[in-house]
Design an enzyme around this catalytic site. Structure first.
Site, PDB file in Angstrom:
ATOM      1  N   LYS A   1     -71.243  64.160  13.465  1.00  0.00           N
ATOM      2  CA  LYS A   1     -70.431  63.096  12.631  1.00  0.00           C
ATOM      3  C   LYS A   1     -71.473  62.131  12.288  1.00  0.00           C
ATOM      4  CE  LYS A   1     -66.122  60.658  12.615  1.00  0.00           C
ATOM      5  NZ  LYS A   1     -66.423  59.265  12.576  1.00  0.00           N
TER       6      LYS A   1
ATOM      7  N   LYS B   1     -72.980  55.098  12.735  1.00  0.00           N
ATOM      8  CA  LYS B   1     -73.862  54.094  12.621  1.00  0.00           C
ATOM      9  C   LYS B   1     -74.316  53.973  14.015  1.00  0.00           C
ATOM     10  CE  LYS B   1     -74.033  52.009   8.689  1.00  0.00           C
ATOM     11  NZ  LYS B   1     -75.068  51.689   7.982  1.00  0.00           N
TER      12      LYS B   1
ATOM     13  N   HIS C   1     -67.643  56.573   4.623  1.00  0.00           N
ATOM     14  CA  HIS C   1     -66.548  56.037   3.899  1.00  0.00           C
ATOM     15  C   HIS C   1     -66.661  55.971   2.535  1.00  0.00           C
ATOM     16  CE1 HIS C   1     -68.123  53.537   7.630  1.00  0.00           C
ATOM     17  NE2 HIS C   1     -66.656  53.602   7.920  1.00  0.00           N
TER      18      HIS C   1
ATOM     19  N   HIS D   1     -66.428  58.730  20.690  1.00  0.00           N
ATOM     20  CA  HIS D   1     -67.493  57.907  20.753  1.00  0.00           C
ATOM     21  C   HIS D   1     -68.452  58.225  21.932  1.00  0.00           C
ATOM     22  CE1 HIS D   1     -64.531  55.822  17.968  1.00  0.00           C
ATOM     23  NE2 HIS D   1     -65.848  55.268  17.452  1.00  0.00           N
TER      24      HIS D   1
ATOM     25  N   CYS E   1     -59.950  53.049  24.445  1.00  0.00           N
ATOM     26  CA  CYS E   1     -61.436  52.867  23.629  1.00  0.00           C
ATOM     27  C   CYS E   1     -61.358  51.974  22.677  1.00  0.00           C
ATOM     28  CB  CYS E   1     -61.525  54.432  22.968  1.00  0.00           C
ATOM     29  SG  CYS E   1     -62.856  54.647  21.948  1.00  0.00           S
TER      30      CYS E   1
ATOM     31  N   CYS F   1     -64.924  58.352  25.839  1.00  0.00           N
ATOM     32  CA  CYS F   1     -63.972  58.895  24.828  1.00  0.00           C
ATOM     33  C   CYS F   1     -64.637  59.983  24.213  1.00  0.00           C
ATOM     34  CB  CYS F   1     -64.066  57.769  23.802  1.00  0.00           C
ATOM     35  SG  CYS F   1     -63.417  58.293  22.196  1.00  0.00           S
TER      36      CYS F   1
ATOM     37  N   HIS G   1     -70.942  53.455   5.549  1.00  0.00           N
ATOM     38  CA  HIS G   1     -72.031  54.380   5.051  1.00  0.00           C
ATOM     39  C   HIS G   1     -71.418  55.613   4.245  1.00  0.00           C
ATOM     40  CE1 HIS G   1     -69.409  56.658   8.237  1.00  0.00           C
ATOM     41  NE2 HIS G   1     -69.830  56.006   9.106  1.00  0.00           N
TER      42      HIS G   1
END
Length: 531
Positions: free
Chosen positions: A308, A311, A24, A158, A130, A155, A21
Site C-alpha cells: 500500500k 510515506k 490521495h 501501520h 493507534c 497495528c 501522495h
C-alpha cells in the site's frame, strides 16, 4: 445508485500531517470524474473535499516541527493540499477544514443534540490505540510485533506499536444501533459498495457493536465537548461531521437542519476507512434523526511494489512527479482506466508510459490530429457535409450511441473503469474505420467527393461525441479538441443537450470552421529512449 436530477459527492477529508501522495489524488480524481459527469449531464451537482486537522497525530507532527498545530495545518493546507487540486484539475465546489468556525459550530451543535437526547454517557476506557489510524484498534487489527517491535502489540495496518490508553471519556451508545444498521444493509443492498465491502461491513456489525469513545482528555488539540471543556472531541467523530457541517448543518441556532443542502451524498472512501463511514457514521446520523449517506463506496489501495502507498515506508509518490512529465490529463486517465474501481491496483512507471503512448497519444490524440489534418487538406478546414449513409457509417453511429448509454450506466454504478472501456470502443472503432475507408484514396477520385465528405463527417462527429464523453476524465485535452472541431455549444456546460444525450448523432454543424489543434499528448522521452 438511482439516476436523479441532483448528485452530491464527498471525498474523505485528509490528514495534514504530511504532504499528499498519489493515493490521495486517486480518490480526488475518482470523485471529480463522477461530479463532472453528473454536472455535465445536467444534474445539480455538489462536490466536497477538504482536510482533517485535529487529533493526536497532527499535534505530535506539529510539535516535532516546533510549531502550533493550527500553524502546521495552515502551512500544509496552503503549500500542499489546496495546490493538489490544481495539479490534478479538481472541480470541487467546496473545501472544508475541520478548523473552520462553521465546522466547530456544527460539531458542537451535533454533540449537544446527541447528549440531550440521551445517546451519550460518561465512562472509563482502557484500550490499545493507534495514533496513525487515530483509532482504538479492534482485536482483528492487533498483531504481534516483529524485529525491533518484537514482544509488542502493533497495528496491522501501520506495523507500529500500539499505545495503551486509560481515560475517563464520553461514549456514544453505538451498540444501540446494531439492529438498525443491519436492517439498513438488508433493505438497501447497494448502500455499501462494492459487494466485498458490504460483506465485510455486515460481518463486522454481526459480531456485535461496542459503544464508541468520543472524547479525549490526554491532549487538547480538538473541538471541546460543549458541556465539558476538559474533554476534546475524538478526531474521527469530529471529522465525519464535515460531510454535513460543510453543507450547512448547525448554522441556524434554532433549527440545525434549516440550512442543510446537498444531503444525502455519495461518499467515496478508501477501504481502510470503510468501517468509520459505513458503520459509525450512519449510526451517528440515525441518532441525530438525519438521513444516512446515499452510498458509501470503498475503493481499493494503490500498490507500489506490492505494498500500500505509504510515506512512512517510502513508497509514497507525489502527484507532481507524474504530472510534471505526463500532464494532469494523463494522470487522471491512467488511474481511472488502469485500476478497476473498487479493487486494489498496482502502479508502475512502465505501465503508465505504455498506456500514455498506446492509448492517449497513438489511439486518441493521433485520431484527432489525422482527422483535422484531412479536413484541412480536403475541405479547407471546415466540417464537410455528410452524404448518403452506408453500413460502415451506420455502424459507427450506432456504436457511438451505445458507448454513450453504456458509459452513463457504468458511471451510475461507480464503475469508472468500465465507462472508459465502453468509450474506448469508439476510439478504436474510429481508427479502424479510417483505415478501412481510406479517405486519402477517396480524395483522388472526384466522383467520390460526397463519399469522402461522409467519411470525414462521420469521424468528426465521432470525435465530438468522444470530446463530450471523455471530458469528465481528461478535461484539458477534450477542451482543446472541442475548440478545434468547430462545435457550437460550450463543452462542459451542455444545458440544451446534456451529456446523456451525447448519443444524439449529427450535432456538429456542417460548414463550421475548424481550427488548428496542438498535439494533445506529446511524445515523452523516457529512460532508455535513444537520443
Amino acid at each position: 445508485m438511482a439516476q436523479s436530477s441532483s448528485f452530491s459527492v464527498s471525498t474523505p477529508i485528509f490528514y495534514v500531517n504530511d504532504a499528499p501522495h498519489i493515493g490521495h489524488a486517486y480518490t480526488e480524481v475518482a470523485a471529480d470524474v463522477l461530479a463532472r459527469w453528473h454536472r455535465q449531464a445536467g444534474d445539480e451537482t455538489f462536490f466536497l473535499t477538504g482536510t482533517d486537522e485535529h487529533g493526536q497525530k497532527i499535534l505530535r507532527t506539529a510539535t516535532a516541527n516546533g510549531v502550533h498545530p493550527k500553524e502546521w495545518a495552515d502551512r500544509l493546507v496552503e503549500s500542499s493540499w489546496r495546490p493538489l487540486l490544481d495539479t490534478i484539475n479538481i472541480s470541487n465546489d467546496d473545501f472544508i477544514r475541520t478548523t473552520d468556525e462553521r465546522h466547530k459550530v456544527g460539531v458542537e451543535t451535533f454533540l449537544q443534540r446527541l447528549h440531550d437526547d440521551g445517546h451519550v454517557y460518561a465512562g472509563e476506557f482502557e484500550a490499545l490505540y493507534c495514533v496513525g489510524c487515530e483509532e482504538f484498534k479492534p482485536k482483528s487489527e492487533i498483531v504481534d510485533g516483529e524485529g525491533a517491535f518484537e514482544g509488542q502489540k502493533v497495528c496491522a495496518i501501520h506495523s507500529k506499536p500500539l499505545e495503551l490508553l486509560q481515560e475517563k471519556n464520553y461514549f456514544f451508545k453505538m451498540s444501540a444501533f446494531q439492529d438498525r444498521l443491519l436492517a439498513l444493509y438488508e433493505e438497501r443492498p447497494d448502500f455499501v459498495q462494492p459487494a466485498s465491502a458490504r460483506n465485510e461491513v455486515i460481518a463486522f456489525v454481526q459480531q456485535g457493536l461496542e459503544d464508541l469513545s468520543i472524547s479525549r482528555t490526554s491532549f487538547d488539540w480538538g473541538i471541546p465537548i460543549p458541556w465539558d471543556s476538559a474533554h476534546v472531541t475524538y478526531v474521527w467523530f469530529d471529522a465525519l461531521l464535515n460531510y454535513i457541517t460543510a453543507r450547512g448543518y448547525g448554522q441556524n441556532p434554532v433549527d440545525p437542519t434549516a440550512d442543510l443542502k446537498h444531503w444525502p451524498a455519495v461518499q467515496i472512501v478508501g477501504k481502510d476507512i470503510l468501517r468509520f463511514h459505513a458503520v459509525i457514521w450512519p449510526a451517528m446520523l440515525m441518532a441525530a434523526g438525519l438521513e444516512v449517506p446515499s452510498n458509501v463506496f470503498a475503493h481499493g489501495w494503490l500498490l507500489v511494489g506490492g505494498e500500500k502507498m505509504s510515506k512512512s515506508k517510502l513508497t509514497g509518490i507525489a502527484p507532481n512527479e507524474i504530472t510534471d512529465t505526463f500532464g494532469a490529463d494523463a494522470f487522471r486517465y491512467y488511474f481511472m482506466r488502469a485500476v478497476s474501481f473498487g479493487h486494489d491496483g498496482s502502479f508502475s512507471w512502465e505501465d503508465l508510459a505504455a498506456r500514455y503512448q498506446a492509448e492517449l497519444a497513438n489511439g486518441f490524440g493521433n485520431l484527432a490530429s489525422r482527422l483535422l489534418a484531412m479536413n484541412v487538406k480536403y475541405f479547407d478546414g471546415v466540417v464537410p457535409a455528410a452524404g448518403a449513409e452506408g453500413p460502415a457509417d451506420a455502424a459507427i453511429r450506432e456504436l457511438a450511441a451505445k458507448a454513450a448509454a453504456d458509459a452513463d450506466a457504468h458511471i451510475e454504478a461507480f464503475a469508472i473503469h468500465e465507462a472508459l472501456a465502453s468509450i474506448w470502443e469508439l476510439v478504436d472503432a474510429l481508427n479502424g474505420y479510417i483505415t478501412e475507408q481510406q479517405p486519402w484514396v477517396l480524395a483522388k477520385d472526384e466522383t467520390q467527393r460526397e463519399r469522402l465528405g461522409t467519411v470525414l463527417y462521420t469521424v468528426s462527429e465521432g470525435l465530438r461525441m468522444l470530446a463530450e464523453l471523455l471530458h469528465p476524465v481528461i478535461p484539458e485535452s477534450t477542451g482543446k479538441l472541442w475548440a478545434a472541431l468547430g462545435a457550437e455549444e460550450s463543452l462542459g456546460a451542455l444545458a440544451a443537450q446534456p451529456l446523456r444525450a451525447a448519443g444524439t448523432w449529427g450535432r456538429l454543424p456542417a460548414g463550421a470552421t475548424q481550427h488548428p489543434l496542438p498535439v494533445l499528448f506529446p511524445r515523452i522521452e523516457t529512460e532508455g529512449d535513444s537520443k
